[in-house]
Design a protein around this motif. Sequence first.
Motif: not given
Length: 130
Positions: A26-27, A93-94, A42-43, A8-10
Motif C-alpha cells: 500500500g502507498c 511494526n507490531r 509501515s514506513y 492501521n494508520i491513525k
Amino acid sequence: MRHSNFINIKKMEGELLLSQKRYDFGCTITTKELIFQKPHTSYHVLLENILGMVPFRLTAYRQTKEKAGDTIVNADFSTQYYKITVKQLRVINRNGKYDRGATDLIVPLDERFIRFVERYAGFTTLPVQV
C-alpha cells in the motif's frame, strides 16, 4: 469489518492526496509525507526528508525475488520501481515504532505518486535512462 494484515494508520500529517493498496503493498501520499505499507510493517517518510529518487530496474520478474543491498525485493508489481533515498524514516511494526537514519527504499510507484512527490517535495525532474 474485514481483518487486514496492514497496520492501521491513525494520524497522518498534511492533506491526503492519494492512497492505493494492491495485494501486499500500500502507498499513501499527503502534502507532508509518504507512507509505504506491507503486511505487519509501515514506513513513514516526511517529504522534506527525501534526498532523491531515481528509477530502479529489477532484473527479476513476477513472483521472483532479487537481493538489493541487504533487502530482498519481491517483484510482484508491473509498475515502475523507484529507489528513494531518505535521510530519516519511521518504521512501524507490531512491536512498536522505530526511527531509522539514512536509508534507501525500493518501491513500486505509478506516475500519479511520482507527480505528487515532485510537486510537494520540491524536486526537479531530470531525464534518466533505465
